[in-house]
Design an enzyme around this catalytic site. Structure first.
Site, short mmCIF file in Angstrom:
data_model
loop_
_atom_site.label_atom_id
_atom_site.label_comp_id
_atom_site.label_asym_id
_atom_site.label_seq_id
_atom_site.Cartn_x
_atom_site.Cartn_y
_atom_site.Cartn_z
N ARG A 69 7.93 5.25 3.02
CA ARG A 69 7.27 4.03 2.57
C ARG A 69 6.62 4.27 1.21
NH1 ARG A 69 3.15 3.29 4.84
NH2 ARG A 69 3.13 4.93 6.41
N TYR A 197 15.07 2.21 2.75
CA TYR A 197 14.51 3.12 3.75
C TYR A 197 13.56 2.46 4.75
CZ TYR A 197 12.66 7.09 6.08
OH TYR A 197 12.34 7.97 7.07
N LYS A 206 7.14 -2.94 9.85
CA LYS A 206 5.80 -2.94 9.24
C LYS A 206 5.51 -4.26 8.52
CE LYS A 206 5.15 0.74 11.15
NZ LYS A 206 4.77 2.13 11.07
N HIS A 226 -1.19 -1.10 14.79
CA HIS A 226 -0.33 0.09 14.66
C HIS A 226 -0.63 1.03 15.82
CE1 HIS A 226 1.14 3.58 11.84
NE2 HIS A 226 2.13 3.13 12.58
P1 GTP Z 1 5.08 7.12 12.87
O1 GTP Z 1 6.42 6.86 13.47
O2 GTP Z 1 5.17 7.57 11.44
O3 GTP Z 1 4.12 5.99 13.01
O4 GTP Z 1 4.49 8.46 13.57
P2 GTP Z 1 3.88 8.80 15.01
O5 GTP Z 1 2.42 8.51 15.01
O6 GTP Z 1 4.69 8.18 16.07
O7 GTP Z 1 4.01 10.40 15.05
P3 GTP Z 1 4.92 11.34 15.95
O8 GTP Z 1 4.60 11.24 17.41
O9 GTP Z 1 6.32 11.14 15.56
O10 GTP Z 1 4.42 12.78 15.48
C1 GTP Z 1 4.46 13.20 14.15
C2 GTP Z 1 4.43 14.70 14.05
O11 GTP Z 1 3.26 15.21 14.70
C3 GTP Z 1 5.62 15.35 14.73
O12 GTP Z 1 6.10 16.40 13.90
C4 GTP Z 1 5.06 15.88 16.02
O13 GTP Z 1 5.76 17.02 16.48
C5 GTP Z 1 3.61 16.20 15.66
N1 GTP Z 1 2.70 16.06 16.85
C6 GTP Z 1 2.68 15.03 17.72
N2 GTP Z 1 1.78 15.24 18.72
C7 GTP Z 1 1.22 16.44 18.46
C8 GTP Z 1 0.21 17.22 19.13
O14 GTP Z 1 -0.34 16.86 20.18
N3 GTP Z 1 -0.11 18.41 18.56
C9 GTP Z 1 0.48 18.85 17.40
N4 GTP Z 1 0.10 20.01 16.91
N5 GTP Z 1 1.44 18.14 16.75
C10 GTP Z 1 1.80 16.96 17.26
C1 SPV Z 2 5.25 4.70 9.80
O1 SPV Z 2 5.32 5.16 8.64
O2 SPV Z 2 4.16 4.45 10.35
C2 SPV Z 2 6.49 4.47 10.57
C3 SPV Z 2 7.77 4.64 9.90
O3 SPV Z 2 6.41 4.12 11.74
S1 SPV Z 2 8.21 3.30 8.88
O4 SPV Z 2 9.00 2.36 9.67
O5 SPV Z 2 9.02 3.83 7.77
O6 SPV Z 2 7.02 2.64 8.41
MN MN Z 3 4.27 3.88 12.41
#
Ligand code: GTP
Ligand code: SPV
Ligand code: MN
Length: 580
Positions: A69, A197, A206, A226
């Site tokens: 983004r 992207y 978003k 979010h």
């Molecule tokens: P968006 O899709 O960008 O909104 O992200 P999200 O909030 O869904 O994050 P996601 O669960 O994909 O995690 C992002 C990163 O943080 C990944 O590389 C995970 O492996 C790491 N992660 C998630 N949970 C934990 C945790 O409990 N501990 C640690 N150390 N890392 C974590």
């Molecule tokens: C985020 O950045 O919070 C995402 C991925 O969930 S995107 O759809 O690229 O915003």
């Molecule tokens: Mn997100």
């Protein structure tokens, strides 16, 4: 019908501007998907992955200048700048359109213009909404088919809707100098140009489900957040629903589908959604949440059968991978997937990987149907949504913030959300690892003045009264002096969910501190967990001297809003300082 006239006129207007070779209306069928995929295989947009191990899966490399983004190029274009507010980029609708029109002009020459009608939310939910995206990217069409309910069902639903959110998208020449993501909330309109992207281009996510929807939600008395939505099954056989707002790449997908470390004690997690929650007050006065999405657009790096087995199971078929690496067996790979880096390996730019830098881009993603998640909640498409008992806020902070704490009440919880902070991640372009204010994990996604947004949260609490969910704060990312995470995270986060659940039922022990109620060390279930006592104490520690250092940044942030800052937030900041 008046409605279909608006749609037809708008599609014609876009075609006149973008001048595509042809206009194609998407119906969302498998046949259409297969046709688009075969075209993309032919022109190199997609690569087919191993049909045996990853059936019906594809890999796409985006332009290396276009991998995340772009917050500095994202605008909320209201007539009045103060409606966009100090945390958003603003230009007047006229000025923004004058800048963008020449970029759209003729941008689709030689290309097909796809018209994608889609629904955000279950087709039969009164909380769902309809959108139409116009794009020249078949990659976007394919992703939208996984992420939304797309095609005929949307056209059908439109007949009974008063309006739709319109989104015009073109990759154009994919030039960062000619890239803008613009929102015109007063017109329910999105214009996005110059990026192909994720969040820049899949306009249902978003742009609509957060930025435009948050505007609508403020007007109409609901919330667009979010947030992940999870069901916590407990030993009594009941399910408690919890939402959690964490900034991008801070753990929503992982928490939403974790395999609980306490499963044999009867605590199990099911997934309703992993990124966005639309919440409204139900007939019984409680807060209900639906997941507007139909798929996961998840962070690949770090995802493996240990950290997130349910994500791994979800993405094993019918999925699209973006900017991951590829093995000799034509399987996707990313950092953290296996201990050993496979060799040979091709990096996310398609080059042989020589061990330097990352093979997969840190913001590489998988797009997978939510229905493929082994722990998808039986309620995930319930028209009414699920009743929410607790809301968690969280961030990525190496210091200061304990593993979990409970706010004193709703208003204090809103203050906790409004003062959230987190280290930046690869999900957006720019520096990574810099602590910034990210209120409610909505800094990049709030479609109106964030001061008014805080006020809306305060108001929702007043409407919910004693039926309001309890508000907590979590932080999985506190480290020791050597930078090692103090808390094991992932499935062990179920131990924190158990404490939250017990607090809801008035059972778990807590110390009252300046920031809220923090678990006593023995209140966190550590059965079967190998954690040093001093590490557990450290991860739960509240150090008032450290917290005092947060105050200037919180004040400075609040000052930006001038008289848009609700008095309740000023009051909360004052009492917080007093307690410290
Ligand atoms: P968006 O899709 O960008 O909104 O992200 P999200 O909030 O869904 O994050 P996601 O669960 O994909 O995690 C992002 C990163 O943080 C990944 O590389 C995970 O492996 C790491 N992660 C998630 N949970 C934990 C945790 O409990 N501990 C640690 N150390 N890392 C974590
Ligand atoms: C985020 O950045 O919070 C995402 C991925 O969930 S995107 O759809 O690229 O915003
Ligand atoms: Mn997100």
């Amino acid at each position: 019908m008046q409605f279909s006239k608006k749609l037809k006129d708008w599609v014609q207007e876009c075609a006149d501007l973008c001048k595509p070779d042809k206009v194609y209306w998407c119906n969302g069928s498998q046949q259409e998907y297969d046709m688009l995929m075969s075209e993309m295989l032919n022109d190199g947009t997609m690569m087919k992955l191993n049909e045996k191990t990853y059936p019906n899966c594809y890999l796409h490399y985006s332009n290396p200048n276009d991998v995340a983004r772009v917050e500095h190029l994202t605008f909320i274009c209201t007539k009045d700048a103060s409606d966009s507010g100090p945390t958003n980029n603003w230009k007047s609708p006229e000025e923004m359109k004058d800048i963008m029109k020449p970029i759209f002009d003729g941008a689709m020459k030689g290309r097909t213009m796809y018209v994608i009608p889609y629904i955000m939310g279950p087709a039969d939910s009164p909380a769902s909404k309809v959108g139409v995206e116009i794009t020249d990217s078949p990659y976007v069409v394919a992703n939208m088919r996984i992420m939304t309910r797309m095609g005929q069902q949307a056209l059908d639903k439109m007949k009974s809707e008063y309006d739709f959110v319109a989104g015009l998208h073109s990759v154009a020449d994919c030039n960062p100098e000619r890239r803008y993501i613009a929102h015109f909330p007063e017109e329910y309109l999105i214009w996005s140009v110059g990026s192909g992207y994720g969040g820049n281009a899949l306009l249902g996510k978003k742009c609509f489900a957060l930025r435009i929807a948050s505007w609508l939600a403020k007007e109409q008395g609901w919330m667009a957040e979010h947030m992940l939505i999870l069901g916590l099954e407990t030993p009594d056989g009941e399910t408690t629903y919890i939402t959690a707002a964490l900034p991008s790449a801070c753990g929503k997908t992982n928490l939403a589908m974790m395999v609980s470390a306490l499963e044999n004690e009867g605590y199990k997690v099911t997934t309703v959604g992993d990124d966005i929650a639309w919440m409204y007050i139900g007939e019984d006065g409680r807060l209900y949440a639906i997941n507007p999405e139909a798929g996961f657009f998840g962070v690949a790096p770090g995802t493996n059968p240990k950290t997130n087995p349910n994500a791994i199971a979800s993405l094993k078929e019918n999925s699209i991978f973006t900017n991951v690496a590829r093995t000799a067996d034509n399987e996707p790979w990313w950092e953290g997937m296996t201990k050993e880096t496979p060799s040979p390996l091709w990096d996310w730019k398609g080059q042989p990987y020589n061990g330097e830098g990352k093979a997969a881009h840190p913001n590489s993603r998988f797009t997978a149907p939510a229905s493929q998640c082994p722990v998808i909640s039986p309620q995930w498409q319930a028209p009414k949504g699920v009743p929410i008992s607790a809301i968690l806020f969280g961030g990525r902070r190496a210091n200061t913030i304990p593993l979990v704490y409970e706010s004193f009440n709703w208003q204090h919880g809103v203050f906790v959300g409004a003062t959230m902070s987190s280290e930046t991640t690869a999900a957006a372009t720019g520096a990574v690892g810099v602590v910034r204010r990210d209120p409610f994990a909505m800094l990049p996604f709030c479609g109106y003045n964030m001061g008014d947004y805080f006020g809306h949260w305060v108001d929702m609490g007043k409407k919910l009264g004693d039926k309001a969910p309890k508000i907590f704060h979590i932080n999985w990312f506190r480290t020791d002096d050597k930078g090692k995470f103090l808390w094991p995270g992932f499935g062990d986060n179920a131990r924190v969910l158990k404490w939250v659940y017990e607090r809801l039922n008035g059972k778990a022990g807590a110390n009252e501190t300046a920031i809220g109620y923090v678990p006593t060390a023995d209140a966190i279930d550590t059965k079967g967990l190998d954690i040093k006592k001093e590490d557990l104490e450290k991860v739960l520690e509240v150090n008032n001297e450290e917290w005092k250092k947060e105050i200037p940044a919180q004040k400075e942030f609040f000052d930006k809003f001038g008289d848009k800052l609700p008095k309740e937030m000023t009051d909360e900041l004052k009492s917080f300082e007093g307690r410290l």
